[in-house]
Design a protein around this motif. Structure first.
Motif, PDB file in Angstrom:
ATOM      1  N   ASN A  46      -7.344 -10.660  -0.872  1.00 61.94           N
ATOM      2  CA  ASN A  46      -7.694  -9.479  -1.645  1.00 61.94           C
ATOM      3  C   ASN A  46      -6.445  -8.657  -1.928  1.00 61.94           C
ATOM      4  N   ARG A  47      -6.543  -7.821  -2.925  1.00 63.15           N
ATOM      5  CA  ARG A  47      -5.431  -6.949  -3.294  1.00 63.15           C
ATOM      6  C   ARG A  47      -5.676  -5.537  -2.757  1.00 63.15           C
ATOM      7  N   ARG A  48      -4.616  -4.737  -2.794  1.00 60.89           N
ATOM      8  CA  ARG A  48      -4.719  -3.339  -2.404  1.00 60.89           C
ATOM      9  C   ARG A  48      -3.796  -2.529  -3.300  1.00 60.89           C
ATOM     10  N   THR A  50      -1.269   0.821  -3.259  1.00 55.86           N
ATOM     11  CA  THR A  50      -0.556   1.778  -2.418  1.00 55.86           C
ATOM     12  C   THR A  50      -0.011   2.911  -3.289  1.00 55.86           C
ATOM     13  N   GLY A  78     -12.420  -2.321  -5.302  1.00 55.61           N
ATOM     14  CA  GLY A  78     -11.855  -1.903  -4.029  1.00 55.61           C
ATOM     15  C   GLY A  78     -12.581  -0.740  -3.385  1.00 55.61           C
ATOM     16  N   SER A  81      -9.453   4.350   0.871  1.00 56.63           N
ATOM     17  CA  SER A  81      -8.996   4.565   2.251  1.00 56.63           C
ATOM     18  C   SER A  81      -9.252   5.994   2.703  1.00 56.63           C
ATOM     19  N   THR A  92      -1.648   2.620   1.831  1.00 58.91           N
ATOM     20  CA  THR A  92      -2.795   2.060   1.114  1.00 58.91           C
ATOM     21  C   THR A  92      -3.800   3.152   0.783  1.00 58.91           C
ATOM     22  N   ILE A  94      -6.413   2.181  -1.750  1.00 55.46           N
ATOM     23  CA  ILE A  94      -7.584   1.369  -2.112  1.00 55.46           C
ATOM     24  C   ILE A  94      -7.339  -0.030  -1.572  1.00 55.46           C
ATOM     25  N   SER A  95      -8.323  -0.611  -0.891  1.00 52.30           N
ATOM     26  CA  SER A  95      -8.169  -1.969  -0.345  1.00 52.30           C
ATOM     27  C   SER A  95      -9.381  -2.813  -0.718  1.00 52.30           C
ATOM     28  N   GLY A  96      -9.276  -4.105  -0.460  1.00 54.28           N
ATOM     29  CA  GLY A  96     -10.405  -5.016  -0.673  1.00 54.28           C
ATOM     30  C   GLY A  96     -10.694  -5.344  -2.125  1.00 54.28           C
ATOM     31  N   GLU A 140      -0.865  -7.770  -2.829  1.00 55.44           N
ATOM     32  CA  GLU A 140      -1.734  -8.504  -1.911  1.00 55.44           C
ATOM     33  C   GLU A 140      -1.522  -8.003  -0.511  1.00 55.44           C
TER      34      GLU A 140
END
Length: 140
Positions: A46-48, A50, A78, A81, A92, A94-96, A140
């Motif tokens: 998955n991407r994130r 930052t 996403g 966070s 980070t 936003i994740s996922g 990533e």
């Protein structure tokens, strides 16, 4: 990935009207939206996203919060966070992010809330027109 609408924002503390009172924090700016498109390989990571600032203002916390994904997008969008305090080191926000798209423009993607708060009154100094650049990176 991009930020919509383009352009600068301005945030200013308000001096207290009575001696002994704290600075009044500016109202958070919520006019910006982060839009992205992500294609990943099957079973890929998955991407994130930052964020980092180019410089820190002594005594001031620059806070950023990405809201939940909304609008015309689809796929594996996403997850925020929550509120973070920005520094020169990417953090980070936003994740996922899987294979997804948010839709384009304002009211699509993740709404950004950018705010200021005093960090340490010991380090506060009067500064005028201090420009701080926030850099967003999808990785990533």
């Amino acid at each position: 990935m991009d930020i919509e609408p383009s352009g600068n924002i301005t945030l200013n503390f308000t001096a207290p009207t009575e001696a002994g009172n704290p600075l009044a924090n500016p109202t958070a700016n919520t006019t910006k939206w982060i839009n992205y498109t992500s294609a990943i390989a099957p079973a890929g990571a998955n991407r994130r996203i930052t964020a980092a600032v180019n410089s820190v203002i002594p005594g001031v916390n620059i806070r950023l919060q990405a809201g939940a994904a909304s609008g015309a997008g689809g796929g594996t969008l996403g997850t925020s966070s929550g509120q973070v305090t920005l520094t020169t080191t990417p953090i980070t926000i936003i994740s996922g992010i899987g294979g997804a798209y948010t839709g384009n423009g304002a009211n699509n993607g993740h709404n950004l809330s950018i705010s200021l708060a005093p960090g340490s009154y010991n380090n506060l100094a009067t500064l005028a027109n201090t420009v701080v650049v926030i850099t967003y990176t999808i990785t990533e």
